[in-house]
Motif scaffolding. Structure first.
Motif, PDB file in Angstrom:
ATOM      1  N   HIS A 359       7.473   2.659  25.860  1.00 36.36           N
ATOM      2  CA  HIS A 359       7.469   3.065  24.455  1.00 36.36           C
ATOM      3  C   HIS A 359       6.879   1.956  23.596  1.00 36.36           C
ATOM      4  CE1 HIS A 359       9.061   3.269  20.355  1.00 36.36           C
ATOM      5  NE2 HIS A 359       9.071   4.573  20.508  1.00 36.36           N
ATOM      6  N   GLU A 360       5.991   2.345  22.666  1.00 37.05           N
ATOM      7  CA  GLU A 360       5.405   1.401  21.722  1.00 37.05           C
ATOM      8  C   GLU A 360       5.354   2.050  20.342  1.00 37.05           C
ATOM      9  OE1 GLU A 360       2.142  -1.313  23.780  1.00 37.05           O
ATOM     10  OE2 GLU A 360       1.762   0.818  24.177  1.00 37.05           O
ATOM     11  N   GLN A 361       5.714   1.263  19.320  1.00 36.89           N
ATOM     12  CA  GLN A 361       5.611   1.714  17.933  1.00 36.89           C
ATOM     13  C   GLN A 361       4.920   0.640  17.106  1.00 36.89           C
ATOM     14  OE1 GLN A 361       9.046   3.425  15.543  1.00 36.89           O
ATOM     15  NE2 GLN A 361       8.624   1.637  14.258  1.00 36.89           N
ATOM     16  N   LEU A 362       3.936   1.064  16.322  1.00 36.92           N
ATOM     17  CA  LEU A 362       3.187   0.166  15.434  1.00 36.92           C
ATOM     18  C   LEU A 362       3.216   0.753  14.032  1.00 36.92           C
ATOM     19  CD1 LEU A 362       1.162  -2.220  14.925  1.00 36.92           C
ATOM     20  CD2 LEU A 362      -0.666  -0.576  15.432  1.00 36.92           C
ATOM     21  N   THR A 363       3.546  -0.064  13.034  1.00 38.73           N
ATOM     22  CA  THR A 363       3.512   0.378  11.643  1.00 38.73           C
ATOM     23  C   THR A 363       2.783  -0.655  10.795  1.00 38.73           C
ATOM     24  OG1 THR A 363       5.581  -0.677  10.920  1.00 38.73           O
ATOM     25  CG2 THR A 363       5.751   1.507  11.945  1.00 38.73           C
ATOM     26  N   GLN A 364       2.155  -0.168   9.736  1.00 38.95           N
ATOM     27  CA  GLN A 364       1.486  -1.041   8.767  1.00 38.95           C
ATOM     28  C   GLN A 364       1.622  -0.423   7.387  1.00 38.95           C
ATOM     29  OE1 GLN A 364      -0.293  -4.183   8.936  1.00 38.95           O
ATOM     30  NE2 GLN A 364       0.074  -3.855   6.748  1.00 38.95           N
ATOM     31  N   GLU A 365       2.068  -1.241   6.437  1.00 41.01           N
ATOM     32  CA  GLU A 365       2.175  -0.799   5.049  1.00 41.01           C
ATOM     33  C   GLU A 365       1.587  -1.848   4.129  1.00 41.01           C
ATOM     34  OE1 GLU A 365       5.709   1.347   3.431  1.00 41.01           O
ATOM     35  OE2 GLU A 365       5.925  -0.438   2.158  1.00 41.01           O
ATOM     36  N   PHE A 366       0.786  -1.399   3.167  1.00 37.36           N
ATOM     37  CA  PHE A 366       0.314  -2.230   2.064  1.00 37.36           C
ATOM     38  C   PHE A 366       0.868  -1.639   0.779  1.00 37.36           C
ATOM     39  CE2 PHE A 366      -3.074  -2.843   5.242  1.00 37.36           C
ATOM     40  CZ  PHE A 366      -3.082  -4.234   5.317  1.00 37.36           C
ATOM     41  N   ARG A 367       1.424  -2.499  -0.062  1.00 41.40           N
ATOM     42  CA  ARG A 367       2.061  -2.018  -1.293  1.00 41.40           C
ATOM     43  C   ARG A 367       1.696  -2.947  -2.449  1.00 41.40           C
ATOM     44  NH1 ARG A 367       6.650  -2.329   0.518  1.00 41.40           N
ATOM     45  NH2 ARG A 367       7.674  -3.977  -0.677  1.00 41.40           N
ATOM     46  N   LEU A 368       1.211  -2.367  -3.535  1.00 39.53           N
ATOM     47  CA  LEU A 368       0.863  -3.116  -4.742  1.00 39.53           C
ATOM     48  C   LEU A 368       1.835  -2.727  -5.846  1.00 39.53           C
ATOM     49  CD1 LEU A 368      -1.188  -5.029  -6.170  1.00 39.53           C
ATOM     50  CD2 LEU A 368      -2.421  -2.954  -6.869  1.00 39.53           C
ATOM     51  N   ALA A 369       2.494  -3.720  -6.442  1.00 35.94           N
ATOM     52  CA  ALA A 369       3.495  -3.465  -7.476  1.00 35.94           C
ATOM     53  C   ALA A 369       3.185  -4.287  -8.712  1.00 35.94           C
ATOM     54  CB  ALA A 369       4.895  -3.793  -6.960  1.00 35.94           C
ATOM     55  N   GLY A 370       3.534  -3.735  -9.861  1.00 33.50           N
ATOM     56  CA  GLY A 370       3.321  -4.430 -11.116  1.00 33.50           C
ATOM     57  C   GLY A 370       4.442  -4.141 -12.100  1.00 33.50           C
ATOM     58  N   ASP A 371       4.633  -5.050 -13.069  1.00 32.85           N
ATOM     59  CA  ASP A 371       5.746  -4.931 -14.006  1.00 32.85           C
ATOM     60  C   ASP A 371       5.286  -5.385 -15.375  1.00 32.85           C
ATOM     61  OD1 ASP A 371       8.216  -4.498 -15.014  1.00 32.85           O
ATOM     62  OD2 ASP A 371       9.224  -6.104 -13.930  1.00 32.85           O
ATOM     63  N   THR A 372       5.482  -4.543 -16.385  1.00 31.67           N
ATOM     64  CA  THR A 372       5.214  -4.900 -17.775  1.00 31.67           C
ATOM     65  C   THR A 372       6.505  -4.750 -18.567  1.00 31.67           C
ATOM     66  OG1 THR A 372       4.576  -2.649 -18.406  1.00 31.67           O
ATOM     67  CG2 THR A 372       2.843  -4.059 -17.502  1.00 31.67           C
ATOM     68  N   ASP A 373       6.387  -4.809 -19.894  1.00 28.57           N
ATOM     69  CA  ASP A 373       7.594  -4.727 -20.720  1.00 28.57           C
ATOM     70  C   ASP A 373       8.342  -3.427 -20.509  1.00 28.57           C
ATOM     71  OD1 ASP A 373       7.103  -7.194 -21.748  1.00 28.57           O
ATOM     72  OD2 ASP A 373       6.074  -6.462 -23.548  1.00 28.57           O
ATOM     73  N   ARG A 374       7.610  -2.321 -20.355  1.00 29.39           N
ATOM     74  CA  ARG A 374       8.252  -1.018 -20.244  1.00 29.39           C
ATOM     75  C   ARG A 374       7.974  -0.291 -18.931  1.00 29.39           C
ATOM     76  NH1 ARG A 374       8.423   2.482 -25.806  1.00 29.39           N
ATOM     77  NH2 ARG A 374       9.609   0.978 -27.072  1.00 29.39           N
ATOM     78  N   LEU A 375       6.999  -0.754 -18.176  1.00 25.53           N
ATOM     79  CA  LEU A 375       6.548  -0.012 -16.999  1.00 25.53           C
ATOM     80  C   LEU A 375       6.656  -0.850 -15.736  1.00 25.53           C
ATOM     81  CD1 LEU A 375       5.079   2.511 -15.784  1.00 25.53           C
ATOM     82  CD2 LEU A 375       2.926   1.278 -16.225  1.00 25.53           C
ATOM     83  N   PHE A 376       7.245  -0.245 -14.699  1.00 25.98           N
ATOM     84  CA  PHE A 376       7.166  -0.799 -13.341  1.00 25.98           C
ATOM     85  C   PHE A 376       6.509   0.246 -12.457  1.00 25.98           C
ATOM     86  CE2 PHE A 376       8.585  -1.060  -8.982  1.00 25.98           C
ATOM     87  CZ  PHE A 376       8.362  -2.396  -8.679  1.00 25.98           C
ATOM     88  N   TYR A 377       5.579  -0.194 -11.634  1.00 28.85           N
ATOM     89  CA  TYR A 377       4.894   0.741 -10.755  1.00 28.85           C
ATOM     90  C   TYR A 377       4.661   0.108  -9.388  1.00 28.85           C
ATOM     91  CZ  TYR A 377       0.767  -2.123 -11.669  1.00 28.85           C
ATOM     92  OH  TYR A 377      -0.106  -3.178 -11.759  1.00 28.85           O
ATOM     93  N   GLN A 378       4.529   0.953  -8.376  1.00 20.91           N
ATOM     94  CA  GLN A 378       4.144   0.515  -7.051  1.00 20.91           C
ATOM     95  C   GLN A 378       3.383   1.641  -6.365  1.00 20.91           C
ATOM     96  OE1 GLN A 378       7.487  -0.258  -4.381  1.00 20.91           O
ATOM     97  NE2 GLN A 378       8.856   0.864  -5.730  1.00 20.91           N
ATOM     98  N   VAL A 379       2.298   1.266  -5.717  1.00 24.74           N
ATOM     99  CA  VAL A 379       1.487   2.216  -4.966  1.00 24.74           C
ATOM    100  C   VAL A 379       1.211   1.597  -3.604  1.00 24.74           C
ATOM    101  CG1 VAL A 379       0.413   3.265  -6.988  1.00 24.74           C
ATOM    102  CG2 VAL A 379      -0.651   1.268  -5.925  1.00 24.74           C
ATOM    103  N   GLY A 380       1.011   2.463  -2.593  1.00 26.76           N
ATOM    104  CA  GLY A 380       0.802   1.911  -1.263  1.00 26.76           C
ATOM    105  C   GLY A 380       0.237   2.907  -0.281  1.00 26.76           C
ATOM    106  N   VAL A 381      -0.110   2.383   0.886  1.00 28.92           N
ATOM    107  CA  VAL A 381      -0.552   3.207   2.005  1.00 28.92           C
ATOM    108  C   VAL A 381       0.290   2.821   3.215  1.00 28.92           C
ATOM    109  CG1 VAL A 381      -2.902   3.528   1.173  1.00 28.92           C
ATOM    110  CG2 VAL A 381      -2.362   1.550   2.609  1.00 28.92           C
ATOM    111  N   PHE A 382       0.478   3.792   4.120  1.00 24.93           N
ATOM    112  CA  PHE A 382       1.335   3.581   5.279  1.00 24.93           C
ATOM    113  C   PHE A 382       0.683   4.209   6.500  1.00 24.93           C
ATOM    114  CE2 PHE A 382       4.740   5.169   8.105  1.00 24.93           C
ATOM    115  CZ  PHE A 382       5.383   3.972   8.389  1.00 24.93           C
TER     116      PHE A 382
END
Length: 553
Positions: A359-382
């Motif tokens: 059995h073998e399992q491989l995972t990869q995730e890239f995630r970009l996050a940002g934070d301002t006064d009113r907004l927090f966001y994160q986007v990514g690929v998996f």
């Protein structure tokens, strides 16, 4: 004079009490609970969903006496954990949603995420808990951030990370049935920019069940387990950090799960009189328990201007395992007088084993996050890739043994954003698109066997979303509402050559709740009400004339 003095004493006492009450109240106030249920650090009150958090100290207490992860089930509301294979392959149920399928290839609607790595196969989830920072149980669909197979929720586990201070412990225990455990962890090679942490667990139990079928001295039920974890953290600057984890788990035993023929008397509740869990009557010598798991993960994080962070999480896990048992749990008899007799099984005889030979399992995730006064966001690929060979072995009919090969690929893009409308109201919106594909092949495990070759390919793309609204009524009361979806991707099965599949299962859940502090922060009260709708619910038809499973919607 005495009366006047007493008045002064009373006034002084009241004054002292009034001046010390705020400090005493602050000392008695509950600590804030910090969670990472939304892949960022938040207080429990800031998360618009139901989360149960268990501290690392509590986990160690719960797992005393060589307990496995099933010990959490009695401590977390709405959580049930069971297994058909003793200390391996746990199956999770949240709010009543789960999967009873005992197959090594079973697909579960509750994810287990260990150090931000989703452990897909239920054998991977056998890894013991030790040197744990916290366990978070996320209830309701988590399809946006944690993806496929999270209709019911997720079990999120975080280990203790390397630190820059000397921090270590050693715990040893001994109990009945020659039960022994030794656990320890410590930080190593510490500096301002680099540190390491080593963690080790060893536990064993002696053979404690007497198999009277072969006379005195034929005992089984023991096991020994060794698990280790080595982590290294490097922070050369304020804008970059790296964490490397290597881990392993080895398990050996004489029985994965014990079956007792007719331990329950027909038509009566509870165990029958004369039943003794330390006595079995097995006529097949096939009981084994073996598991060898090794893996690693690498987390890289870059911090940029304007509060932006890029995270890369890579993991690789490899394991082999096999467990077998005398499934009918007794001595086969052809005498009708033995119908329902303790330790006897009339006509029915099953002795099988299952295991992942590679059995073998491989995972990869890239995630970009940002934070301002009113907004927090994160986007990514998996990206997820799993490949394994599975052996179904029938000890009583070797010609029926089957070899199953399966390859799974899953790709996803996701995002989530939280926007503060004002000081009291905030809205959270998330979405995820997933593409799944599974290829399964089955063949006879023995030349000239009775298993006919077969294959099946399934694929699907699905979209999940969630939206939540949070209202901070005051500093002690937070109300929230959440509408979320989750999907369990298409599944395949080939147990003993019987090939079947089921389409994607989709869930929609509505949750309303509040989180509150009472008595000046000395009490916490969280409540949620929820409703589910499942479409194309994946089910398993088990047993019948043969020891097989069949998937259906």
């Amino acid at each position: 004079m005495k009366h006047s003095l007493r008045k002064k004493e009373l006034a002084l006492t009241i004054a002292v009490a009034l001046t010390t009450t705020p400090a005493l109240a602050e000392e008695l106030a509950l600590e804030e609970i910090i969670v990472t249920a939304q892949k960022r650090v938040q207080t429990l009150e800031d998360v618009p969903l139901s989360v149960s958090a268990v501290t690392g100290d509590a986990v160690r207490d719960y797992l005393g006496g060589n307990q496995d992860i099933r010990a959490l089930a009695a401590r977390v509301p709405g959580l049930i954990i069971e297994t058909s294979n003793g200390r391996t392959q746990p199956r999770f149920y949240l709010r009543g949603l789960g999967n009873i399928d005992f197959d090594v290839n079973a697909n579960q609607p509750v994810a287990m995420v260990f150090d931000d790595i989703s452990l897909e196969n239920n054998v991977l989830r056998s890894i013991p808990l030790f040197d744990i920072e916290r366990v978070e149980v996320l209830k309701g669909p988590q399809g946006t951030l944690f993806g496929r197979n999270t209709n019911a929720g997720a079990i999120k586990i975080d280990s203790v990370k390397p630190g820059t201070e000397r921090d270590g412990y050693v715990r040893a225990a001994y109990g009945v049935r020659d039960t022994m455990s030794l656990e320890g962890a410590t930080n190593l090679f510490m500096s301002d920019t680099f540190s390491m942490r080593a963690s080790l667990l060893y536990q064993e139990r002696g053979d404690w069940i007497d198999n009277i079928y072969n006379g005195p001295g034929d005992d089984f039920g023991g096991f020994d387990e060794t698990a280790w974890r080595l982590q290294a953290a490097w922070t050369p600057s304020d804008s970059f950090s790296a964490n490397l984890k290597l881990h392993g788990f080895k398990q050996d035993g004489s029985h994965p799960n014990v079956f007792y023929a007719n331990a329950i008397e027909l038509g009566k509740p509870g165990l029958r009189p004369g039943f003794n869990e330390e006595i079995a009557n097995h006529d097949n010598e096939v009981a084994t328990l073996e598991l060898d798991h090794i893996g690693g993960a690498l987390d890289l994080e870059w911090t940029f201007d304007k509060g932006m962070t890029l995270t890369s999480t890579t993991s690789y896990d490899k394991l082999n395992n096999f467990q077998s048992a005398d499934v009918h749990g007794g001595e086969v008899s052809f005498n009708p007088d033995d119908l329902g007799a303790l330790g006897r099984q009339l006509w029915f005889n099953v002795a099988t084993g299952d295991g992942l030979t590679d059995h073998e399992q491989l995972t990869q995730e890239f995630r970009l996050a940002g934070d301002t006064d009113r907004l927090f966001y994160q986007v990514g690929v998996f990206y997820f890739d799993e490949d394994f060979d599975l052996l179904n072995q029938d000890f009583l009919n070797p010609a029926a043994s089957a070899l199953v090969s399966q390859q799974t690929t899953s790709k996803a893009i996701f995002g989530q954003a939280e926007y503060s409308l004002n000081d009291q109201w905030a809205i959270t919106v998330g979405a995820r698109y997933t593409d799944d594909e599974k290829d399964l092949k089955v063949d006879s495990a023995n030349p000239g066997g009775s298993v006919l070759p077969g294959s099946i390919t399934v694929s699907d793309s699905f979209f999940n979303w969630d939206v939540a609204l949070t209202w901070d009524m005051n500093e002690d009361w937070t109300w929230y509402g959440r509408l979320a979806t989750g999907s369990r991707g298409p599944v395949t099965l080939g147990r003993f050559g019987f090939v079947s599949s089921a389409d994607t299962e989709d869930s929609t859940a509505l949750e309303l709740g509040f989180k509150a502090f009472l008595m000046d922060g000395r009490a916490r009260w969280n409540t949620a009400v929820y409703a589910y709708q499942n479409d194309d619910h994946q089910l398993t038809a088990t047993g019948g004339a043969a020891n097989v499973n069949q998937l259906l919607n």
